[in-house]
Design a protein around this motif. Sequence first.
Motif, short mmCIF file in Angstrom:
data_model
loop_
_atom_site.label_atom_id
_atom_site.label_comp_id
_atom_site.label_asym_id
_atom_site.label_seq_id
_atom_site.Cartn_x
_atom_site.Cartn_y
_atom_site.Cartn_z
N ASP A 83 0.87 -1.17 0.00
CA ASP A 83 0.00 0.00 0.00
C ASP A 83 0.91 1.23 0.00
O ASP A 83 1.61 1.49 0.97
CB ASP A 83 -0.91 -0.01 1.23
CG ASP A 83 -1.98 1.07 1.18
OD1 ASP A 83 -1.77 2.07 0.46
OD2 ASP A 83 -3.02 0.91 1.82
N GLN A 86 1.08 3.52 2.92
CA GLN A 86 1.80 3.10 4.12
C GLN A 86 3.19 3.72 4.14
O GLN A 86 3.64 4.25 5.16
CB GLN A 86 1.90 1.58 4.17
CG GLN A 86 2.51 1.05 5.46
CD GLN A 86 2.50 -0.47 5.50
OE1 GLN A 86 1.76 -1.12 4.77
NE2 GLN A 86 3.33 -1.03 6.35
N ASP A 262 -0.69 -9.72 -2.57
CA ASP A 262 -1.88 -9.09 -3.13
C ASP A 262 -2.80 -10.10 -3.82
O ASP A 262 -3.57 -9.76 -4.70
CB ASP A 262 -1.50 -7.98 -4.11
CG ASP A 262 -2.61 -6.95 -4.25
OD1 ASP A 262 -3.34 -6.77 -3.27
OD2 ASP A 262 -2.74 -6.35 -5.33
N HIS A 264 -5.58 -13.12 -2.85
CA HIS A 264 -6.33 -13.76 -1.78
C HIS A 264 -6.24 -15.27 -1.93
O HIS A 264 -6.04 -15.80 -3.02
CB HIS A 264 -7.78 -13.31 -1.80
CG HIS A 264 -7.95 -11.84 -1.57
ND1 HIS A 264 -7.64 -11.23 -0.38
CD2 HIS A 264 -8.36 -10.86 -2.42
CE1 HIS A 264 -7.88 -9.95 -0.48
NE2 HIS A 264 -8.32 -9.69 -1.70
N GLN A 424 -5.69 -8.42 15.70
CA GLN A 424 -4.97 -8.24 14.44
C GLN A 424 -5.35 -6.93 13.80
O GLN A 424 -6.50 -6.50 13.83
CB GLN A 424 -5.31 -9.39 13.47
CG GLN A 424 -4.61 -9.31 12.13
CD GLN A 424 -3.14 -9.65 12.25
OE1 GLN A 424 -2.75 -10.42 13.10
NE2 GLN A 424 -2.34 -9.07 11.40
N ASN A 426 -6.66 -4.53 11.16
CA ASN A 426 -7.70 -4.79 10.18
C ASN A 426 -7.12 -4.74 8.77
O ASN A 426 -6.61 -3.69 8.32
CB ASN A 426 -8.82 -3.74 10.33
CG ASN A 426 -10.07 -4.13 9.59
OD1 ASN A 426 -10.03 -4.49 8.42
ND2 ASN A 426 -11.19 -4.07 10.28
N ASP A 427 -7.15 -5.88 8.05
CA ASP A 427 -6.55 -5.92 6.72
C ASP A 427 -7.45 -5.35 5.64
O ASP A 427 -7.11 -5.37 4.47
CB ASP A 427 -6.14 -7.36 6.35
CG ASP A 427 -7.32 -8.33 6.37
OD1 ASP A 427 -8.46 -7.87 6.58
OD2 ASP A 427 -7.08 -9.53 6.19
N SER A 428 -8.62 -4.83 6.03
CA SER A 428 -9.51 -4.19 5.08
C SER A 428 -9.37 -2.67 5.09
O SER A 428 -10.05 -1.98 4.34
CB SER A 428 -10.97 -4.55 5.38
OG SER A 428 -11.17 -5.94 5.29
N ARG A 452 -1.51 -0.84 8.11
CA ARG A 452 -1.82 -2.23 7.82
C ARG A 452 -0.52 -3.00 7.59
O ARG A 452 0.05 -3.00 6.53
CB ARG A 452 -2.73 -2.33 6.60
CG ARG A 452 -3.17 -3.76 6.28
CD ARG A 452 -4.15 -3.74 5.13
NE ARG A 452 -3.57 -3.13 3.95
CZ ARG A 452 -4.26 -2.58 2.97
NH1 ARG A 452 -5.57 -2.54 3.03
NH2 ARG A 452 -3.65 -2.04 1.94
N ALA A 454 1.77 -6.77 8.96
CA ALA A 454 1.60 -8.09 9.58
C ALA A 454 1.98 -7.97 11.04
O ALA A 454 3.10 -8.21 11.44
CB ALA A 454 2.49 -9.11 8.90
#
Length: 493
Positions: A83, A86, A262, A264, A424, A426-428, A452, A454
């Motif tokens: 991202d 980031q 990237d 899923h 965790q 939020n990965d959204s 965002r 890990a």
Amino acid sequence: MAEYVRMSTDMQEHSIANQRSAIEQYAEAHGMVIVRHYVDEGRSGLALEGRSGLQRLLQDVTESPPYSAVLVLDVSRWGRFQDADQAAFYEYMCVMHGVRVIYVGEPFENDRSPLTAILKSLKRHLAAEYSRELSVKVYAGQARLARLGYHMGATAGYGYRRMLVDASGKRKGLLGSGEYKALLTDRVILVPGPSHEVRLVRDVFELAAQGVSTYQIARGLNDAGRYTASGKPWREQRIRSMVQNPKYAGACVYGRTTQAIDRHRGELQTVETPNAFKPLVSTELFQRANDARKHRGARRSDDEVLADARRVLEQEGRLTIGILDRAPGLLSGQAYMRRFGSLRRLYELLGYVPKRDISHAVIRDKIRPWRESLVGFVAEQLQDRGSDVKRHGWILKVDDAWTVAFDTMQSRRGYGHRWWDIRQVNDSADMTVFARMAADGSAPLDFIVMPRVAFGGMVTIGKMLVTVSAYTYPSLRVLLDLAEITRRDRPCG
């Protein structure tokens, strides 16, 4: 001035020495003196996790550093974050505390002009895209080798050992712990390990096929002194992973948890090659063991599972997660908590009043409404300042440019404000705001604005001071400032 250098592998063109040489030449040409060095050697630029050099830099920046700028070779050395916002966020943190980030190898000055903003954004996206494309190629190559029956994982797992073979399939010898193949044409397969490990694996599957829970299996092995290869007691999770892993039936499986950047999990096909290795258990036994596990978790009515728990309560005189796990034929303690929402709710339905203090659950109930209050407050403040805000649950989308999620952090009972429970990131959302609540749940103490990455689990304020302090703010003013900057820097039209 300070310098930051990063290299993910020792085969890269931009070595640490080359980066430092270029930075020193720039500093000398511009009359700068480097007073502090930050290094991340052998670290990927995809995330902040594991990059102690950049983490330490961000911490120092928030604590009145003895320099006004950080020299970096180029945008990709700062990071290949997937991202681009980031990377911009970390740079913004530096600028907010009076520290410029200067990319000495880039053909532009980092002067916050519109042209520079466009070029930096392009460079960040190109750096991220390079990693994405490379990740897809590596994944495809490893999946192809897995289809041929070669082991792609780092470790063999209990009961197996890694065997090195050449391009023709001839065995060259076992690989020990920490050893890897040296030739690109060599491959790795799995072979059965010591006989006592093979016997233990078969015993585990036999017990699982009989309907014994993974908790009971782990406890039985530990009571009998049959520990892991490293001499440690077995844990339920390791037994569960063993029973679920098709490799013990001889299948080579790749992609169950691994995924390309990237992409899923649903977009990638798991590769499973049967009869690739010598099996430790038969396919029939493997299937029976997993069928028995599924049967234990088969859907039953709430009244039925409550009746089971009440029976155990009457027999034991008390009820805990451990007691539920050990009881034959019952759902696990975690399964009860998932079904009824919490252990406290299960106690209420059973009419059970435990002797131990469960006041921490009451504190959680006091903290829960704060999440809604924070989301509503920030949305209102942003709208008052001219931002377009769309809400989706606990996530706000601001000016169609970035998203922020909200959560709370509870002080862990018995540890004051030293230990915290954190979920965790939020990965959204592009970032997650954690409100660190007072021990009694009465109000937020401060806020952690975490991009965002890990990152999750238990945060130790002492051991993870770098990560936490770099993103800690006394108020949510940082979100209002970020919205103002993105509106100002957004191209017109």
